[in-house]
Each structure stands twice: as structure tokens, then as C-alpha cells.
Design a protein around this motif. Sequence first.
Motif, PDB file in Angstrom:
ATOM      1  N   LEU A 202       0.815  -1.213   0.000  1.00 19.32           N
ATOM      2  CA  LEU A 202       0.000   0.000   0.000  1.00 19.32           C
ATOM      3  C   LEU A 202       0.848   1.261   0.000  1.00 19.32           C
ATOM      4  O   LEU A 202       0.343   2.355  -0.297  1.00 19.32           O
ATOM      5  CB  LEU A 202      -0.932   0.000   1.219  1.00 19.32           C
ATOM      6  CG  LEU A 202      -2.003  -1.092   1.228  1.00 19.32           C
ATOM      7  CD1 LEU A 202      -2.698  -1.150   2.578  1.00 19.32           C
ATOM      8  CD2 LEU A 202      -3.026  -0.858   0.125  1.00 19.32           C
ATOM      9  N   ALA A 203       2.126   1.143   0.355  1.00 18.54           N
ATOM     10  CA  ALA A 203       3.008   2.309   0.378  1.00 18.54           C
ATOM     11  C   ALA A 203       3.495   2.689  -1.021  1.00 18.54           C
ATOM     12  O   ALA A 203       4.029   3.787  -1.216  1.00 18.54           O
ATOM     13  CB  ALA A 203       4.204   2.039   1.287  1.00 18.54           C
ATOM     14  N   VAL A 204       3.327   1.785  -1.999  1.00 21.31           N
ATOM     15  CA  VAL A 204       3.771   2.063  -3.371  1.00 21.31           C
ATOM     16  C   VAL A 204       2.689   2.867  -4.080  1.00 21.31           C
ATOM     17  O   VAL A 204       1.567   2.384  -4.272  1.00 21.31           O
ATOM     18  CB  VAL A 204       4.039   0.750  -4.139  1.00 21.31           C
ATOM     19  CG1 VAL A 204       4.471   1.056  -5.569  1.00 21.31           C
ATOM     20  CG2 VAL A 204       5.100  -0.076  -3.420  1.00 21.31           C
ATOM     21  N   PRO A 205       2.956   4.099  -4.467  1.00 23.48           N
ATOM     22  CA  PRO A 205       1.910   4.938  -5.083  1.00 23.48           C
ATOM     23  C   PRO A 205       1.557   4.473  -6.496  1.00 23.48           C
ATOM     24  O   PRO A 205       2.296   3.727  -7.135  1.00 23.48           O
ATOM     25  CB  PRO A 205       2.553   6.320  -5.110  1.00 23.48           C
ATOM     26  CG  PRO A 205       4.027   6.042  -5.173  1.00 23.48           C
ATOM     27  CD  PRO A 205       4.246   4.792  -4.374  1.00 23.48           C
ATOM     28  N   ALA A 206       0.411   4.933  -6.944  1.00 23.66           N
ATOM     29  CA  ALA A 206      -0.020   4.622  -8.312  1.00 23.66           C
ATOM     30  C   ALA A 206       0.931   5.271  -9.309  1.00 23.66           C
ATOM     31  O   ALA A 206       1.402   6.390  -9.097  1.00 23.66           O
ATOM     32  CB  ALA A 206      -1.443   5.114  -8.530  1.00 23.66           C
ATOM     33  N   SER A 207       1.203   4.574 -10.393  1.00 18.64           N
ATOM     34  CA  SER A 207       2.074   5.136 -11.426  1.00 18.64           C
ATOM     35  C   SER A 207       1.277   5.688 -12.599  1.00 18.64           C
ATOM     36  O   SER A 207       1.869   6.159 -13.575  1.00 18.64           O
ATOM     37  CB  SER A 207       3.066   4.065 -11.920  1.00 18.64           C
ATOM     38  OG  SER A 207       2.374   2.920 -12.403  1.00 18.64           O
ATOM     39  N   ARG A 208      -0.043   5.609 -12.485  1.00 21.13           N
ATOM     40  CA  ARG A 208      -0.916   6.214 -13.491  1.00 21.13           C
ATOM     41  C   ARG A 208      -1.907   7.120 -12.799  1.00 21.13           C
ATOM     42  O   ARG A 208      -2.358   6.815 -11.691  1.00 21.13           O
ATOM     43  CB  ARG A 208      -1.661   5.152 -14.298  1.00 21.13           C
ATOM     44  CG  ARG A 208      -0.775   4.276 -15.160  1.00 21.13           C
ATOM     45  CD  ARG A 208      -1.585   3.224 -15.858  1.00 21.13           C
ATOM     46  NE  ARG A 208      -0.737   2.208 -16.491  1.00 21.13           N
ATOM     47  CZ  ARG A 208      -1.117   0.973 -16.748  1.00 21.13           C
ATOM     48  NH1 ARG A 208      -2.345   0.573 -16.416  1.00 21.13           N
ATOM     49  NH2 ARG A 208      -0.285   0.122 -17.322  1.00 21.13           N
ATOM     50  N   PRO A 209      -2.304   8.216 -13.425  1.00 16.40           N
ATOM     51  CA  PRO A 209      -3.259   9.123 -12.784  1.00 16.40           C
ATOM     52  C   PRO A 209      -4.652   8.503 -12.711  1.00 16.40           C
ATOM     53  O   PRO A 209      -5.047   7.715 -13.574  1.00 16.40           O
ATOM     54  CB  PRO A 209      -3.250  10.345 -13.703  1.00 16.40           C
ATOM     55  CG  PRO A 209      -2.827   9.808 -15.039  1.00 16.40           C
ATOM     56  CD  PRO A 209      -1.855   8.700 -14.739  1.00 16.40           C
ATOM     57  N   ALA A 210      -5.365   8.866 -11.661  1.00 19.64           N
ATOM     58  CA  ALA A 210      -6.744   8.393 -11.522  1.00 19.64           C
ATOM     59  C   ALA A 210      -7.623   9.079 -12.551  1.00 19.64           C
ATOM     60  O   ALA A 210      -7.459  10.283 -12.813  1.00 19.64           O
ATOM     61  CB  ALA A 210      -7.258   8.694 -10.122  1.00 19.64           C
ATOM     62  N   PRO A 211      -8.539   8.353 -13.189  1.00 19.23           N
ATOM     63  CA  PRO A 211      -9.446   9.002 -14.154  1.00 19.23           C
ATOM     64  C   PRO A 211     -10.309  10.052 -13.466  1.00 19.23           C
ATOM     65  O   PRO A 211     -10.766   9.857 -12.338  1.00 19.23           O
ATOM     66  CB  PRO A 211     -10.291   7.838 -14.680  1.00 19.23           C
ATOM     67  CG  PRO A 211     -10.166   6.762 -13.655  1.00 19.23           C
ATOM     68  CD  PRO A 211      -8.820   6.926 -13.030  1.00 19.23           C
ATOM     69  N   ALA A 212     -10.490  11.168 -14.121  1.00 17.31           N
ATOM     70  CA  ALA A 212     -11.234  12.271 -13.509  1.00 17.31           C
ATOM     71  C   ALA A 212     -12.739  12.083 -13.602  1.00 17.31           C
ATOM     72  O   ALA A 212     -13.495  12.582 -12.761  1.00 17.31           O
ATOM     73  CB  ALA A 212     -10.841  13.589 -14.182  1.00 17.31           C
ATOM     74  N   GLU A 213     -13.199  11.374 -14.618  1.00 14.14           N
ATOM     75  CA  GLU A 213     -14.641  11.252 -14.843  1.00 14.14           C
ATOM     76  C   GLU A 213     -15.295  10.314 -13.836  1.00 14.14           C
ATOM     77  O   GLU A 213     -14.819   9.204 -13.597  1.00 14.14           O
ATOM     78  CB  GLU A 213     -14.896  10.725 -16.257  1.00 14.14           C
ATOM     79  CG  GLU A 213     -16.384  10.634 -16.614  1.00 14.14           C
ATOM     80  CD  GLU A 213     -16.597  10.062 -18.007  1.00 14.14           C
ATOM     81  OE1 GLU A 213     -17.767   9.873 -18.387  1.00 14.14           O
ATOM     82  OE2 GLU A 213     -15.601   9.801 -18.703  1.00 14.14           O
ATOM     83  N   ARG A 214     -16.368  10.785 -13.213  1.00 20.35           N
ATOM     84  CA  ARG A 214     -17.136   9.945 -12.297  1.00 20.35           C
ATOM     85  C   ARG A 214     -18.222   9.196 -13.091  1.00 20.35           C
ATOM     86  O   ARG A 214     -18.972   9.816 -13.857  1.00 20.35           O
ATOM     87  CB  ARG A 214     -17.813  10.793 -11.205  1.00 20.35           C
ATOM     88  CG  ARG A 214     -16.831  11.468 -10.256  1.00 20.35           C
ATOM     89  CD  ARG A 214     -16.134  10.458  -9.377  1.00 20.35           C
ATOM     90  NE  ARG A 214     -15.193  11.057  -8.447  1.00 20.35           N
ATOM     91  CZ  ARG A 214     -15.484  11.382  -7.200  1.00 20.35           C
ATOM     92  NH1 ARG A 214     -16.701  11.171  -6.722  1.00 20.35           N
ATOM     93  NH2 ARG A 214     -14.564  11.923  -6.417  1.00 20.35           N
ATOM     94  N   PRO A 215     -18.313   7.885 -12.941  1.00 15.57           N
ATOM     95  CA  PRO A 215     -19.279   7.117 -13.737  1.00 15.57           C
ATOM     96  C   PRO A 215     -20.708   7.310 -13.259  1.00 15.57           C
ATOM     97  O   PRO A 215     -20.955   7.691 -12.101  1.00 15.57           O
ATOM     98  CB  PRO A 215     -18.817   5.669 -13.511  1.00 15.57           C
ATOM     99  CG  PRO A 215     -18.226   5.701 -12.143  1.00 15.57           C
ATOM    100  CD  PRO A 215     -17.556   7.032 -12.024  1.00 15.57           C
TER     101      PRO A 215
END
Length: 416
Positions: A202-215
Motif C-alpha cells: 500500500l506504500a507504493v503509489p499509483a504510477s498512473r493518474p486516476a481518471p477524472a470522470e465519475r461514472p
Amino acid sequence: MGAEVLSLGLLGLVLWSAVRRPFGWPEAVVAVPAAGLLVAVGAVSPEAAWAELERLGPVVGFLAAVLVLAQLCDDEGLFEACGRWMASASGGRPVRLLGQVFGVAAVVTAVLSLDATVVLLTPVVAATAGVLAVRARPHVYACGHLANTASLLLPVSNLTNLLAFTASGLTFGRFTALMALPWLAALGVEYLLLRRFFAADLAVPASRPAPAERPRLPRFALWTVAGTLAGFVVASALDVSPAWAAALGAAVLAVRALAAGRTNTRRLVRAASVPFLAFVLALGVVVKAVVDNGLAEWLGALVPAGASLPSLFALAALAALLANLVNNLPATLLLVPLAAPSGPGAVLAVLLGVNIGPNLTYAGSLATLLWRRIVQTREIDDGGLGTFTRLGALTTPATLAAAVLALWASLRLIGA
């Protein structure tokens, strides 16, 4: 003695075939002939076998309906929308994603049963982790554990719950009220321990951005599920099997899906998992033969009377142990009738054991076996048997102890 040995031997064979599934056979391929053989040799009478089938009939009917309901919710896009929402709302933070997985898995398990969490939500969660490029292991394990732990809340959350609910004499609302505190306690302990166990992942951050659009969530499916849940309460008040409410909810979504061309009759029948339903019925007959040929007397000497705190702990521990030895469904069929004379509290303590206990071993529940199969099929790195066992050894005793204490408190506050 011969009937006792044969019954135990066939029970072992049936459970082995369910775990190993030789040649890819459905579980029923071995279970149904085993049940028929036990009737043929007189290890269980035809009358007793038929009575057991009648007792399990409504339970199996409910299971079929809720499996179809969950599949139709998936066809409506409910689980995919949940995955997109978790990916967006997490902000790419693995710890936040774990909390969201816990929340979604707890609700899905409670309302749509543990099978929906294992079969439908687990692949979505794995895909969501892939979208964010975070380590999937904590989130996938959360689905696997919550498929068992989070199934405590409602009578309809698990096949074991339905069996216990029938024997407890409780109403739908009272069952839920008594199990709400144990459910919350178990979820809280499970979350804290999973977060600790997977701290490095859990300490390893995401290497891709979170999608901005809410479904956009499929509202028709959500309203249908909410109506079905309300139907469970009404059915209980009218002393009607919850299978009818589940069947009505499934029918509403089925008509819509058929009209839109999203499904067909063959797919609906496949979603009902008829071979598995046959396995459950056959397993009931096999367990009945084991009980009638001496095991009930032996187990009866181990089952404590009453609903004191020590008795509740002893019952839950015995149920957890038996679930890991023979699987939680046979353990429920064996222990619930023996615990029922001590009242609803004792029955619910057994339920805590057979629902939480299976997180300790792969063989503890059919849901865990199915989860393992899905993880292996999708080539998700779960760390293998070592990781599963270490996590189970850390979480299962603590979670079970917290749930038993919470049940004892609920019985004192609400009363059985």
C-alpha cells in the motif's frame, strides 16, 4: 459401523472432488451419485433423504435466484461502474482504494451474497488496480476475505446464513439487528489487519493518474436491488421464503435484459449454476447420513449448552475448526441443529465460526475455493499458499474474537 464408515468416506470424497474438481467436473458429478448410493444401501432412509431435500429446497431456490440477480446486475453495468467509481474517487492512493474496496465488497456481499463478490467484483477490483497501476494484492485479498466475513449481516448474504436463519426462529429484522454489531466489529478488525499486513504494497503509489470522470451508476439495477432487499423484510414478516423476493427481483431485471437483447434464456440458466445447486442438495443428503450414523452423538458431546460468553466462544471456535476440516457448508448442516436447542444466540455463534473461520484455509468455504480459482485464472499475483495462510493466521482469530464479543453485547442489548 459399516454405514458410518461409508458415510464419512463418501463425505470426504465429495468434499475432495469439490476442492480439486478432477477433469474439470462440476461438483455435482460426484455428490449426486454419492447421495444416491447412501440411500440405496440404507445409510439414510429415502424418507429422511426426501425430508432433507424439502428442507434445503427453499434455500437452494433462493441461491439460484440471487445468482441470476447478481449476473443481471453485472449485465446492467453495476460492477463495472463501481470499478470506475473506485478508480476515480481513490485519487490514485492505494490506502484510499483499499477503503473503497472494503465498503463496496461489504455491501455487495451483504445484499447480493458472497458469490457476487467473488465472481463479479473480484475481477473488477483487479482491473481497477491495473488501471491505476497499483499493486492488486491487498485489494484482491480484501474481496476474498470479505466474501466470508462480510456475509454475516443479512439472512440472505450466505447459504450458511439461510440455514441458520431457518433454525434460529428469528425474523429478518431481528437477525439483522443482532448481527449488525458483529458485522461492523469483524469488518473493522479485518480492515486494520489487512492494512497492516499489506503495508509495503500500500506504500507504493499509483504510477498512473486516476481518471477524472465519475461514472453514472445504473439506477434501474440499484432500485431493483433495493426493492428486492425490502421484499426480503416483507417476506419474513409474512413467513414467506425470501426466495420469492429474490426471484421477483431477478424476474424484473431479466425481462428488461431480454427485451434489450443483453441476455438470453440459456445465459440465465447458466447464471443459476444448476450443477452447483444439485451439489448443495446432494451434500445435504450425504451429511444427513453422516449425522444419522453416529457423528451427531459425538459432536453433541462437544457442543456447549447456553449462550454465555464462554459458550459463544466455544461454539464459534468449534464451528471455525470444523469449517476448515470439512468446509463450512457441511459444518453448518452438522452444528446448527445441535446448537438450536440453546437458542438463537448459540446458532448465531456457530454462524460466526463458519463464516469467518474459512479465511484461514483454502478449503474452508466454497467461496474461498472459487476466489482462488479466479485469481489463478487471471494470473493475479496473490503470493500463493504462504501469503494466504499467514494473512489468515493473523486475521481469523482476532476477527472471530471481536465478532463473538460483539454478538454477546448484541444479545445483552437487544435480547434474543
